[in-house]
Design a protein around this motif. Structure first.
Motif, PDB file in Angstrom:
ATOM      1  N   PRO A  47      -0.677   1.588   3.737  1.00  0.00           N
ATOM      2  CA  PRO A  47       0.302   0.496   3.607  1.00  0.00           C
ATOM      3  C   PRO A  47       0.747   0.259   2.167  1.00  0.00           C
ATOM      4  CG  PRO A  47      -1.504  -0.150   5.047  1.00  0.00           C
ATOM      5  CD  PRO A  47      -1.909   1.131   4.397  1.00  0.00           C
ATOM      6  N   PHE A  48      -0.134   0.499   1.208  1.00  0.00           N
ATOM      7  CA  PHE A  48       0.268   0.374  -0.195  1.00  0.00           C
ATOM      8  C   PHE A  48       1.289   1.459  -0.539  1.00  0.00           C
ATOM      9  CE2 PHE A  48      -3.824  -1.817  -0.179  1.00  0.00           C
ATOM     10  CZ  PHE A  48      -3.551  -2.934  -0.962  1.00  0.00           C
ATOM     11  N   ALA A  49       1.056   2.675  -0.043  1.00  0.00           N
ATOM     12  CA  ALA A  49       2.009   3.758  -0.283  1.00  0.00           C
ATOM     13  C   ALA A  49       3.366   3.421   0.322  1.00  0.00           C
ATOM     14  CB  ALA A  49       1.470   5.063   0.303  1.00  0.00           C
ATOM     15  N   ARG A  50       3.360   2.884   1.556  1.00  0.00           N
ATOM     16  CA  ARG A  50       4.630   2.543   2.206  1.00  0.00           C
ATOM     17  C   ARG A  50       5.339   1.417   1.463  1.00  0.00           C
ATOM     18  NH1 ARG A  50       1.511   3.453   6.989  1.00  0.00           N
ATOM     19  NH2 ARG A  50       1.062   1.222   7.174  1.00  0.00           N
ATOM     20  N   LEU A 188      -7.905  -7.091   3.887  1.00  0.00           N
ATOM     21  CA  LEU A 188      -7.261  -7.171   5.194  1.00  0.00           C
ATOM     22  C   LEU A 188      -6.685  -8.559   5.477  1.00  0.00           C
ATOM     23  CD1 LEU A 188      -9.750  -5.048   7.326  1.00  0.00           C
ATOM     24  CD2 LEU A 188      -7.479  -4.392   6.498  1.00  0.00           C
ATOM     25  N   ARG A 189      -7.391  -9.611   5.085  1.00  0.00           N
ATOM     26  CA  ARG A 189      -6.863 -10.954   5.300  1.00  0.00           C
ATOM     27  C   ARG A 189      -5.718 -11.189   4.323  1.00  0.00           C
ATOM     28  NH1 ARG A 189      -8.877 -16.291   3.424  1.00  0.00           N
ATOM     29  NH2 ARG A 189      -7.997 -17.870   4.812  1.00  0.00           N
ATOM     30  N   HIS A 190      -4.565 -11.602   4.855  1.00  0.00           N
ATOM     31  CA  HIS A 190      -3.356 -11.751   4.051  1.00  0.00           C
ATOM     32  C   HIS A 190      -3.013 -10.439   3.343  1.00  0.00           C
ATOM     33  CE1 HIS A 190      -2.941 -16.111   4.610  1.00  0.00           C
ATOM     34  NE2 HIS A 190      -4.271 -16.163   4.497  1.00  0.00           N
ATOM     35  N   HIS A 195      -0.347  -6.087  -0.753  1.00  0.00           N
ATOM     36  CA  HIS A 195       0.664  -5.030  -0.863  1.00  0.00           C
ATOM     37  C   HIS A 195       1.781  -5.457  -1.809  1.00  0.00           C
ATOM     38  CE1 HIS A 195      -0.699  -4.088   3.519  1.00  0.00           C
ATOM     39  NE2 HIS A 195      -1.589  -3.684   2.631  1.00  0.00           N
ATOM     40  N   ARG A 196       2.204  -6.707  -1.697  1.00  0.00           N
ATOM     41  CA  ARG A 196       3.317  -7.196  -2.520  1.00  0.00           C
ATOM     42  C   ARG A 196       2.936  -7.259  -3.998  1.00  0.00           C
ATOM     43  NH1 ARG A 196       3.692 -11.641  -0.313  1.00  0.00           N
ATOM     44  NH2 ARG A 196       2.795 -13.049  -1.858  1.00  0.00           N
ATOM     45  N   VAL A 197       1.772  -7.850  -4.297  1.00  0.00           N
ATOM     46  CA  VAL A 197       1.362  -7.979  -5.698  1.00  0.00           C
ATOM     47  C   VAL A 197       1.119  -6.594  -6.308  1.00  0.00           C
ATOM     48  CG1 VAL A 197      -0.367  -8.909  -7.273  1.00  0.00           C
ATOM     49  CG2 VAL A 197       0.398 -10.274  -5.322  1.00  0.00           C
ATOM     50  N   ALA A 198       0.477  -5.713  -5.560  1.00  0.00           N
ATOM     51  CA  ALA A 198       0.226  -4.362  -6.076  1.00  0.00           C
ATOM     52  C   ALA A 198       1.530  -3.617  -6.324  1.00  0.00           C
ATOM     53  CB  ALA A 198      -0.657  -3.586  -5.105  1.00  0.00           C
ATOM     54  N   THR A 199       2.471  -3.739  -5.411  1.00  0.00           N
ATOM     55  CA  THR A 199       3.760  -3.058  -5.567  1.00  0.00           C
ATOM     56  C   THR A 199       4.528  -3.599  -6.759  1.00  0.00           C
ATOM     57  OG1 THR A 199       3.931  -2.544  -3.209  1.00  0.00           O
ATOM     58  CG2 THR A 199       5.984  -2.596  -4.458  1.00  0.00           C
ATOM     59  N   ASP A 200       4.651  -4.931  -6.846  1.00  0.00           N
ATOM     60  CA  ASP A 200       5.388  -5.540  -7.957  1.00  0.00           C
ATOM     61  C   ASP A 200       4.754  -5.174  -9.296  1.00  0.00           C
ATOM     62  OD1 ASP A 200       7.020  -6.673  -6.076  1.00  0.00           O
ATOM     63  OD2 ASP A 200       6.312  -8.723  -6.361  1.00  0.00           O
ATOM     64  N   THR A 201       3.416  -5.192  -9.349  1.00  0.00           N
ATOM     65  CA  THR A 201       2.731  -4.871 -10.590  1.00  0.00           C
ATOM     66  C   THR A 201       2.939  -3.409 -10.967  1.00  0.00           C
ATOM     67  OG1 THR A 201       1.039  -6.534 -10.109  1.00  0.00           O
ATOM     68  CG2 THR A 201       0.494  -4.866 -11.750  1.00  0.00           C
ATOM     69  N   LYS A 241       2.578 -17.733 -10.676  1.00  0.00           N
ATOM     70  CA  LYS A 241       3.467 -18.520  -9.815  1.00  0.00           C
ATOM     71  C   LYS A 241       4.408 -17.663  -8.986  1.00  0.00           C
ATOM     72  CE  LYS A 241       3.503 -22.773 -12.559  1.00  0.00           C
ATOM     73  NZ  LYS A 241       4.347 -23.714 -13.337  1.00  0.00           N
ATOM     74  N   ARG A 242       4.891 -16.562  -9.537  1.00  0.00           N
ATOM     75  CA  ARG A 242       5.872 -15.746  -8.808  1.00  0.00           C
ATOM     76  C   ARG A 242       5.275 -15.103  -7.571  1.00  0.00           C
ATOM     77  NH1 ARG A 242       7.452 -10.122 -11.451  1.00  0.00           N
ATOM     78  NH2 ARG A 242       8.320 -10.025  -9.362  1.00  0.00           N
ATOM     79  N   TRP A 243       3.915 -15.000  -7.508  1.00  0.00           N
ATOM     80  CA  TRP A 243       3.273 -14.372  -6.372  1.00  0.00           C
ATOM     81  C   TRP A 243       2.553 -15.362  -5.483  1.00  0.00           C
ATOM     82  CZ3 TRP A 243       1.394 -10.610 -10.552  1.00  0.00           C
ATOM     83  CH2 TRP A 243       2.317  -9.569 -10.705  1.00  0.00           C
ATOM     84  N   SER A 244       2.526 -16.649  -5.868  1.00  0.00           N
ATOM     85  CA  SER A 244       1.781 -17.644  -5.091  1.00  0.00           C
ATOM     86  C   SER A 244       2.458 -17.915  -3.752  1.00  0.00           C
ATOM     87  CB  SER A 244       1.646 -18.940  -5.872  1.00  0.00           C
ATOM     88  OG  SER A 244       0.937 -18.716  -7.080  1.00  0.00           O
TER      89      SER A 244
END
Length: 244
Positions: A47-50, A188-190, A195-201, A241-244
Motif C-alpha cells: 500500500p505504501f508503494a501504491r 494497520l490502525r488508521h 500511507h499519507r504521511v509517508a508519501t508526503d514526506t 498540523k498539515r497531517w493531523s
C-alpha cells in the motif's frame, strides 16, 4: 550468493525518470533462510508503494522494492544492508544515477539507515524502525532522515527512534521524528494516515512536495513518562498540523 532474480523488484518505471523510491520491508533479528512465501512483511509495504506511485507529484518517480536474500539481520553480517546496496546498483543500471529515498519498515528501516551513506541516497523515511542503542549516525552526512513511530509500538521501541534523531542532529544531520498517534508496529490502525504521511514526506524529501517548515528544527518527540504508559502514549497526536 544472490540468485539470478537480483535484489531489485520494480513496480513502476516512468519513461523519463527523475527520482526513485526503494521500499524495504521488515524481517527478523536472526534468520539465514530466505523470506517465506507469502511474505507478509513485504505485502504490508505494497500500500505504501501504491500510495507513492499514485501521487500526482510522483509521475517521474521509479517505485521499487528490495528483495532480501535472507530473512534476518543476522548480527554483524547485517545482511539486508548488502541487499540495499545491490538494489541501488541494479537501479542505477536500469534508470541511471537517480536521487533515491529509502522507505523502510522495522528491520528494513534499520537497513535503510545503514545504507544512507550511498551517494545515490538522498533521504531515509523509517516506519517504526528498529534503532538499537548506539546505532551509528556519523555516516549520514547530507542524507536527511525522518522517522515515524507510534509510541505504543510493542515490537520496536519509539524511544530508540527519538534517540537516533537527537544523536543525528547533534552530528549535524537533518533528522526529524514524527510521533504517530496510532497504528502500533504493523501500522494497520488508521493505515491511510501512515500511507499519507509517508508519501508526503517521501515526495517532500525529493523536492516534489512541500514539507513542514520546522520539520528538521522542531522538537524531537519525548518518550512517554511513567504515568502515561504505552497505551496512553498511543492516543496522543504528535503529527504536524498539515497531517493531523
Amino acid at each position: 550468493m544472490r540468485g539470478p532474480a537480483g535484489a531489485l523488484v520494480l513496480h513502476r518505471v516512468p519513461r523519463n525518470p527523475t527520482a526513485a523510491v526503494l521500499l524495504l520491508h521488515g524481517g527478523r533479528a536472526e534468520g539465514l533462510e530466505a523470506p517465506p512465501r507469502p511474505n507478509l512483511p513485504g505485502l504490508r509495504m505494497r500500500p505504501f508503494a501504491r500510495a507513492i506511485a499514485g501521487a500526482g507529484a510522483a509521475r517521474g518517480v521509479v517505485v521499487a522494492e528490495v528483495r532480501y536474500e535472507h530473512r534476518g539481520w543476522n548480527g554483524h553480517r547485517a545482511d539486508p544492508v548488502h541487499d540495499v546496496w545491490q538494489a541501488l546498483h541494479e537501479l542505477c543500471c536500469v534508470a541511471g544515477p537517480l536521487p533515491v529515498v529509502l522507505v523502510g519498515h522495522s528491520m528494513g528501516g534499520r537497513a535503510a539507515l545503514r545504507a544512507a551513506a550511498d551517494p545515490l541516497v538522498r533521504a531515509v523515511v523509517g516506519l517504526a524502525p528498529w534503532c538499537p542503542p548506539g546505532e551509528p549516525v556519523l555516516h549520514l552526512g547530507d542524507t536527511a532522515v525522518v522517522l515515524l513511530h507510534d509510541e505504543a509500538d510493542r515490537v520496536t521501541d519509539a524511544r530508540g527512534s527519538w534517540d537516533y534523531v537527537r544523536r543525528a542532529r547533534a552530528r549535524g544531520a537533518r533528522a526529524a521524528g514524527i510521533a504517530m498517534p496510532y497504528g502500533g508496529h504493523a501500522m494497520l490502525r488508521h493505515a491511510p494516515a501512515w500511507h499519507r504521511v509517508a508519501t508526503d514526506t517521501t515526495l517532500g524529501l525529493l523536492g516534489l512536495a512541500p514539507l513542514p517548515e520546522d520539520l528538521f528544527t522542531g522538537r524531537v518527540p519525548a518518550p512517554p513518562g511513567p504515568s502515561r504508559g504505552l497505551a496512553a502514549a498511543g492516543r496522543v497526536s504528535g503529527l504536524p498540523k498539515r497531517w493531523s
